[in-house]
Design an enzyme around this catalytic site. Structure first.
Site, PDB file in Angstrom:
ATOM      1  N   GLU A  13       1.335  -2.447 -64.743  1.00 22.67           N
ATOM      2  CA  GLU A  13       0.005  -2.786 -65.254  1.00 22.67           C
ATOM      3  C   GLU A  13      -0.249  -4.293 -65.268  1.00 22.67           C
ATOM      4  O   GLU A  13      -1.402  -4.717 -65.391  1.00 22.67           O
ATOM      5  CB  GLU A  13      -0.182  -2.188 -66.658  1.00 22.67           C
ATOM      6  CG  GLU A  13      -0.290  -0.670 -66.608  1.00 22.67           C
ATOM      7  CD  GLU A  13      -0.207   0.006 -67.968  1.00 22.67           C
ATOM      8  OE1 GLU A  13      -0.760   1.099 -68.106  1.00 22.67           O
ATOM      9  OE2 GLU A  13       0.448  -0.545 -68.882  1.00 22.67           O
ATOM     10  N   ASP A 200      -4.631  10.674 -65.305  1.00 22.72           N
ATOM     11  CA  ASP A 200      -4.406  12.123 -65.491  1.00 22.72           C
ATOM     12  C   ASP A 200      -5.463  12.650 -66.449  1.00 22.72           C
ATOM     13  O   ASP A 200      -6.239  11.881 -66.992  1.00 22.72           O
ATOM     14  CB  ASP A 200      -2.992  12.366 -66.062  1.00 22.72           C
ATOM     15  CG  ASP A 200      -2.801  11.652 -67.388  1.00 22.72           C
ATOM     16  OD1 ASP A 200      -2.310  10.517 -67.389  1.00 22.72           O
ATOM     17  OD2 ASP A 200      -3.204  12.203 -68.431  1.00 22.72           O
TER      18      ASP A 200
END
Ligand code: ADE
Length: 232
Positions: A13, A200
């Site tokens: 990230e 997700d």
């Protein structure tokens, strides 16, 4: 003078942002490496906090105390809590709530930490608007949603758990750091925004989807943050 603290929970990230920075200072605190320097013309401190609310809160406090950041941006991935928010889409926080705090027995609403005085931590409107407009510029084909981010020390991968969280908090996405970053930023009166790309759907397919999509989603969120620094 603005100085922007940028927090990601995991290497993937923050690694692209770290790679693009002109680093002027490196500090290790609480086992976290803080890189201070220039990124797209803005003073910035980029750090990997580690996963979960405790790591993220510690990290945020160090950014406030040691680096005296004026703004905080959290970049990363999240599970979608809405049918229309798909893998790859972006959620920019309106406000943020701890979904795993429960002191209802003493009259507090579900999610509220006693004696803090509020249930939801509002994101900075200017930072949030900047994130949405930058998303349109960087990734015009990607949908950016503004809505509530909810956080807890749990990876949500069960349809029933997801539905309970939606019913209780009306969140747009779920992750594991945002509320503690928001909470710490609020206590320090530092404006913040949480930016998450969806990896997700926080349901029974999350166990399969997350490893398949986390890398692309993390990169997408980081690219958006990088662009924001040009305009902040
Ligand atoms: N981060 C990404 N997906 C998540 C999920 N399903 N639950 C919690 N945190 C997440």
């Amino acid at each position: 003078m603005k100085k922007v603290g940028i927090i990601g929970a995991m290497d993937l990230e923050v690694e692209a942002l770290k790679g693009k920075m002109t680093v002027l200072r490196k500090e290790k605190r609480a086992s976290m490496e803080f890189l201070e320097g220039m990124l797209n013309g803005t003073d910035a401190v980029v750090v990997k906090s580690g996963i979960g609310k405790v790591n993220a809160a510690i990290c945020t406090q160090i950014l406030c105390d040691l680096f005296e950041v004026t703004h905080i941006i959290n970049t990363g991935v999240a599970g979608s809590l809405k049918n229309e928010i798909n893998i790859g889409d972006i959620v920019v926080s309106t406000d943020v709530i701890h979904h795993d705090v429960d002191v209802r027995v003493f009259g507090y609403p579900l999610g509220e930490v006693p004696q803090v005085g509020r249930l939801a931590f509002p994101a900075d409107e200017g930072l949030a608007q900047l994130a949405v407009s930058c998303c349109k510029e960087v990734s015009p084909d990607i949908a950016a949603f503004r809505g509530r981010v909810v956080s807890g020390d749990q990876f949500i991968s069960d349809r029933k758990v997801k539905e309970t969280i939606i019913e209780n908090f009306q969140g747009f996405c779920v992750e594991m750091e945002g509320a503690s970053i928001a909470h710490a930023a609020y206590l320090n009166q530092v404006p913040f925004v949480i930016i998450r790309a969806i990896s997700d759907k926080a349901d029974d397919s999350a166990e399969m989807d997350y490893p398949a999509f986390e890398k692309a989603a993390a990169a997408r969120s980081a690219a958006l943050v990088e662009h924001m620094l040009l305009k902040i």
